[in-house]
Each structure stands twice: as C-alpha cells, then as structure tokens.
Design an enzyme around this catalytic site. Structure first.
Site, PDB file in Angstrom:
ATOM      1  CG  ASP A   8     -17.793  21.549  55.037  1.00 42.08           C
ATOM      2  OD1 ASP A   8     -16.551  21.406  55.086  1.00 42.08           O
ATOM      3  OD2 ASP A   8     -18.347  22.388  54.306  1.00 42.08           O
ATOM      4  CE  LYS A  69     -10.391  21.983  55.372  1.00 44.95           C
ATOM      5  NZ  LYS A  69     -11.747  21.961  54.786  1.00 44.95           N
ATOM      6  CD  GLU A 168     -13.545  19.955  52.170  1.00 42.41           C
ATOM      7  OE1 GLU A 168     -13.325  20.701  51.177  1.00 42.41           O
ATOM      8  OE2 GLU A 168     -13.104  20.193  53.309  1.00 42.41           O
ATOM      9  CG  ASP A 190     -14.905  21.937  47.348  1.00 49.49           C
ATOM     10  OD1 ASP A 190     -15.061  23.109  47.715  1.00 49.49           O
ATOM     11  OD2 ASP A 190     -14.907  20.985  48.143  1.00 49.49           O
TER      12      ASP A 190
END
Length: 627
Positions: A8, A69, A168, A190
């Site tokens: 992850d 990211k 994810e 999420d």
C-alpha cells in the site's frame, strides 16, 4: 519460489504485507514499526526515508518531500495550487508534467515514490531472509490511466516486477472478506491522506465482484490538515502581522502540528497546539510563540465543506450500482482519516449502518494486496478466489465539434477491450490525430487528455471513405493501451503518444540505473559510517579503561592513550585504510592494557586469584552499551 508482497503506497504512510501460513501478515520495517512514513529527505549525498526523514523535516523543509503521491502521474495545471502550499519546490516539468527541485536537481514524483518502495522492500527482504522482487501495488480506485502508469513506473524504478496494480478499496475488501462465508454487499469507504474512494462490491463463494466505484482524487486527510494550518496562520497573522506560511521552516512546523491536532481530536473534544519560537519579530528580533486551543467543534466548522464533499461519491456509487443504502450489508472504513468522528457520522447517516471496524484502516489495503499477490502466485491456501474489478472513469476519443465519443464507460469490468471505426473529415486527409480522453463531461476540453495519438500515411481519398479502426484495451491493472489502423487499405500505422505526464522508457531505464548506483553508494556510505562508529566506540572504551585503571603501568597507559588519540583523528578522516589500521592496533593495545591493568589492582581482602581471572575474562571486549 520467492514470495510476492502486497504494498500500500500511501500518501502519508505506506505498508507492506506477505502471505504467511495462509494469512496475510504485515511486515514490520527496520525500526520495528508496521507503517512507514511516505517521506523522503535529501541531505547532501544522503537520502533518508521514513521516520528518520520525517523527524528532521522542520530543520530541512525544502529538501524533505512528503505527500508526493498527490503529484504522481498528474499534470502541472492540475496541481499548481496544491504545489504552492508545499514547503519544498514543486514546478512544471517536461510536457506539462510535475517536477520537485532539491538543491538544483529535479526529481519526478515517480523517483521519490520509488525511494519509499525501495525501503519497504529492503526492510521486508531482511525480515523474510530472501530478496523480494515481485509485488502487487495498490492505487486509489479513482486514479486515472496516467496515475496508474506512473505508480507502476515507480515500482519499476525501485527494481520491482509489478505483478498487478489494484484498487485500494478492492484490496481492503479482499482483506475483509477472506474468511467470511455467505453473500454480502459491501461498501468500502476509503478516505486516506490524499485521496477518497468509494467502492461497492458483492462478495460470495470466493468471488469479489466490484459493482461500482466513485471518488475524489483531490480530497484526503492532507486537506483537513491544511484547514488547521490556514486557521493557525491567520490567527497568528492577526496578532503579529506576519504570515507563517511564507516561512518554509515555520510552515513545516505548522503542517506537523496540524496533523497531530487532527489525530488528537479523534479521541478528545479539544487539543492544545504549542509551537514555541515559531519565528522572530521582524523589527525587534524577539522570539514569537504560537499557543492555541482547537476544539472538535471548531475543527468541524473549518472543514465543513470538505465533509460535504464525501457525500456525493457515496451517492454516485450507489446510483451506478443500482442499489439503495438499504441493500448494503456492511460498511468498511479504510484510511486513517476515517477516524475523524464527523466522517464516521456522515457515513452512518448516508448508509444507515454502523461502520464495521474489524479491519485496521491503516493495514487493510496492504493485507488485501498480499492476498492478490498470493492469488497470482497460485497460493493453494487461498482456494479459488476470483477478483472482478472495474474501470473508474469513462474513456473515449475527441470527435468533430470538440465532443467526446465514449469507447469504454465507467464501471466497465476489466480487463476490457472495445473497437470502433472512425473516418476522415476532409478530402485527401493524409493523417488523423486521435485525442484520447478520460472523464464524464460531454465536451472534450472538460475531460483529461491522456495523450494524442497520430496515425499518418492515409492514402488520398474523399472525406468519409477512410476506415480507421481504433481499439481501446484496458489490462488487469486498469492501464490503457490504444492501437489504430486504416482498414480500407489494410495498412497498419504505428502510434506515437505525445504530451503524457508519465515517464518515457528511456527515463525509466535511466532512473533504474541511478537507483541501483545510489543503492550501492548508500551501502558503501553505511559501511564507512559503521567503521567510524566502531572505532569511536572502541576509543571510548579505551578512555574508560584509562580512567578505571589508574594504577596500570605508565608505559601501558602511554601506549593506549597515544593510539586512542590517533583513533580520534582517524574517525574524522576519510581514510578507510587508516581507520582499519588504527582499529587493529587499538584492539591489541586495549587487550594488553586490560590484562596489565587488572593485574596492577590492589588485592581485596577475600578476593581469590580465580575471581580476579574471572573479572578479566568478563571485562575483555565488553561492548560499551552493556556497561
């Protein structure tokens, strides 16, 4: 066969996991922690990654990179406002891409992310006792083609064979549903450090089928932190007429304090924010301090618009799946920001369900990625598990009039392939430019262009006669491949992609080579440091022995002190051979001195010769840390 891992790669923290005994397990890093901060710092020739990088951020704000990211695979015009808030320098790169500048050198976000991946894999390899090369890496479900490709490239730069890129929320559902029986409809909510996804899946009989996905790639915990940063800065500005956001070091301290306050407010109704010596008065040069109390109510007021933004993707996902909230059996929370009490309330309000918190929101994604890695490697303990995922956004091409002609619509099961025939708009047109788009708006200009593909060499013919076959092919990673050929002549033409934000093959190869060279340099640098530390430790031991054995023969004392003094000089030198020579001589002198020093001590009343010998043996080469 070497084990494959699940990773992850998070905005704030990253996690790595592996299948062990039929179950996914998180692998702790070298520091003994289950999560690794996604932070990379550059200090001269050194690169620091993880907690050690985070710790020095306030003193090195312009060379400490975090939340990278949020820039990966994106265009400069998409992130320039976000970039302006960073303590480090983010600028426009080639072809409208994003670059981060540290000490005059430009880094692609993929390079920085590769440093995080490399640390995760190096630490895991050491723990498992085998070199890891294969990995499944997760991405937010709402990542577009460029962001997925860039994430895959980050893995390649880190020296990994990326088996699969998976969403994810889907990975989290795998972790949740691995041991559950029966049929369930699950909504995965999420909210991570930088992105927000909602995915609805049907689970049953080993099949994990994604029904719909929605989200917001520009909403995450960092945005909640930023509201606290802005509030603190504005309050301080009112009092002292100075904007702390213009001071890179002060800004970094504000960012760290904001994250800490947000976390504390998940369990407390208020928190104190104390930042002594945050800056100096520009006129008097006296130190200024920041002291504020932030209540949960005030935090929710500051973030009210962000909290509203989490509703629409949930409603969109339900609509796309043709389900109502009452059809959902379980709601799973993933990502650290789901710990915010107001977020939990909103989820419960929309779905009418109390969220299931049986999975760790920080670890669920990595655990699910490890399951997917096990499936790909044929782990027999997993049985027959089938994962059916979807593409998050509509893909199409620009057609005459500036419209988008959809080729593959959002929430189409992947892998997927679609072919359409297009033609020319003018007589004797020698070629066409195909603008590949991703998005939900009807006009091409309002969607994201993934690239412009040129097909040239069309023979002269009247408008509308050419038969141009365009094929969209999405692989299991959700990454798009496009081909085109002119059908009436049967002639195929190559396609050139222009103006994409991802790195070209040569750039990736160059960065892989740089990474390998840096890894070797880091290894040598570490060895040099360890040699110096060992000599410094031995010198300290020698000094302590000189203090403890004052009655030792003077010639032995003089010889040991001389070599110890030489060791002090050698530690500060860059001569490895000298360090090795001094280390050997100091070991010999210390051994000789400890023997003679112990013999020279006055006898204690009842101490036997054998006891004295035991003392010598116990003391010989005992590490300083054990004293």
């Amino acid at each position: 066969m070497a084990k494959a891992v699940g990773i992850d790669l998070g905005t704030t923290n990253s996690v790595i996991a592996v299948m062990e005994g039929g179950r996914p397990e998180v692998i702790v890093n070298a520091e003994g922690n289950r999560t690794t901060p996604s932070v990379v710092a550059y200090k001269g020739d050194e690169r620091l990654v993880g907690q050690i990088a985070r710790r020095q951020a306030a003193l090195n704000p312009q060379a400490t990179l975090f939340e990278v990211k949020r820039f990966i695979g994106r265009r400069w015009d998409e992130v320039k406002d976000e970039a302006a808030r960073s303590p480090f320098t983010v600028k426009e790169g080639p072809g409208g891409s994003v670059r981060i500048t540290v000490d005059g050198k430009d880094y692609a976000p993929e390079q920085v992310s590769a440093e995080v991946l490399r640390k995760l894999v190096a630490d895991a390899s050491a723990k498992l006792g085998q070199k890891i090369t294969d990995a499944v890496i997760t991405v937010p479900a709402y990542f577009d083609n460029s962001q997925r490709e860039a994430t895959k490239q980050a893995g390649e730069i880190a020296g990994l064979n990326v088996l699969r890129v998976i969403n994810e929320p889907t990975a989290a559902a795998l972790a949740y549903g691995l041991e559950r029986k029966g049929n369930e409809t699950v909504l995965v909510f999420d909210l991570g450090g930088g992105t927000f996804d909602v995915t609805i899946l049907e689970l049953g009989d080993g099949v994990f089928e994604v029904k719909s996905t929605s989200g917001d790639t520009a909403l995450g915990g960092a945005d909640f932190d930023q509201r606290i940063v802005d509030w603190l800065a504005e309050e301080f500005n009112k009092e002292h007429n100075f904007d702390l956001r213009k001071d890179k070091q002060a800004l970094q301290r504000l960012i760290e304090a904001a994250e800490k306050a947000k976390i504390e407010l998940s369990n407390a109704s208020e928190t104190s924010i104390s930042l002594p010596f945050i800056t100096f008065d520009p006129e008097t040069r006296t130190p200024l301090h920041l002291e504020r109390t932030l209540t949960r109510a005030k935090f929710e007021e500051l973030t009210a618009d962000l909290l509203k933004r989490v509703r629409k993707p949930v409603e969109q996902a339900l609509s796309d799946a043709k389900l109502s909230a009452s059809d959902i059996n379980e709601v799973i929370l993933v990502g650290g920001s789901t710990r915010i009490p107001a977020v939990k309330r909103i989820v419960q309000d929309i779905t009418g369900k109390t969220p299931n918190e049986s999975v760790n929101p920080d670890e669920a994604v990595a655990l699910g990625a490890a399951v997917q890695a096990g499936i790909i490697q044929g782990d027999s303990s997993l049985g027959d598990i089938v994962l059916v995922d979807v593409t998050p956004l509509t893909l199409g091409v620009e057609v005459q009039g500036g419209m988008i002609a959809p080729m593959i619509t959002r929430n189409t099961t992947v892998p997927a392939k679609k072919t359409e025939i297009y033609t020319t708009a003018q007589d004797n047109q020698p070629g066409v430019e195909i603008n590949v788009l991703q998005g939900e708006r009807p006009m091409a200009a309002d969607n994201k262009s993934l690239g412009r593909f040129k097909l040239e060499g069309i023979p002269p013919m009247r408008a509308g006669q050419a038969q141009i076959e365009v094929t969209f092919d999405i692989d299991a990673n959700g990454i798009l491949h496009v081909t085109a050929k002119e059908k009436t002549t049967g002639k195929e033409s190559s396609i050139r992609i222009e103006n994409t934000t991802t790195l070209d093959k040569n750039d990736v190869e160059r960065m892989v080579k740089e990474a390998e060279e840096n890894a070797e340099a880091d290894k040598l640098r570490k060895e040099k440091v360890e040699k110096r530390n060992a000599l410094a430790q031995l010198r300290l031991q020698a000094t302590q022995q000189l203090d403890e054995h004052a009655n030792a023969p003077q010639d032995a004392r003089d010889r040991l002190k001389a070599v110890a003094d030489e060791a002090e000089e050698a530690v500060n030198s860059d001569d490895d051979s000298r360090i090795a020579d001094v280390q050997k001589r100091l070991e010999d002198e210390l051994r000789d001195f400890m023997t003679k020093g112990a013999q020279a001590q006055p006898e204690a009343g009842a101490t036997s010769a054998s006891a004295a010998e035991d003392d010598v043996i116990d003391a010989d080469f005992k590490p300083a840390d054990d004293k």
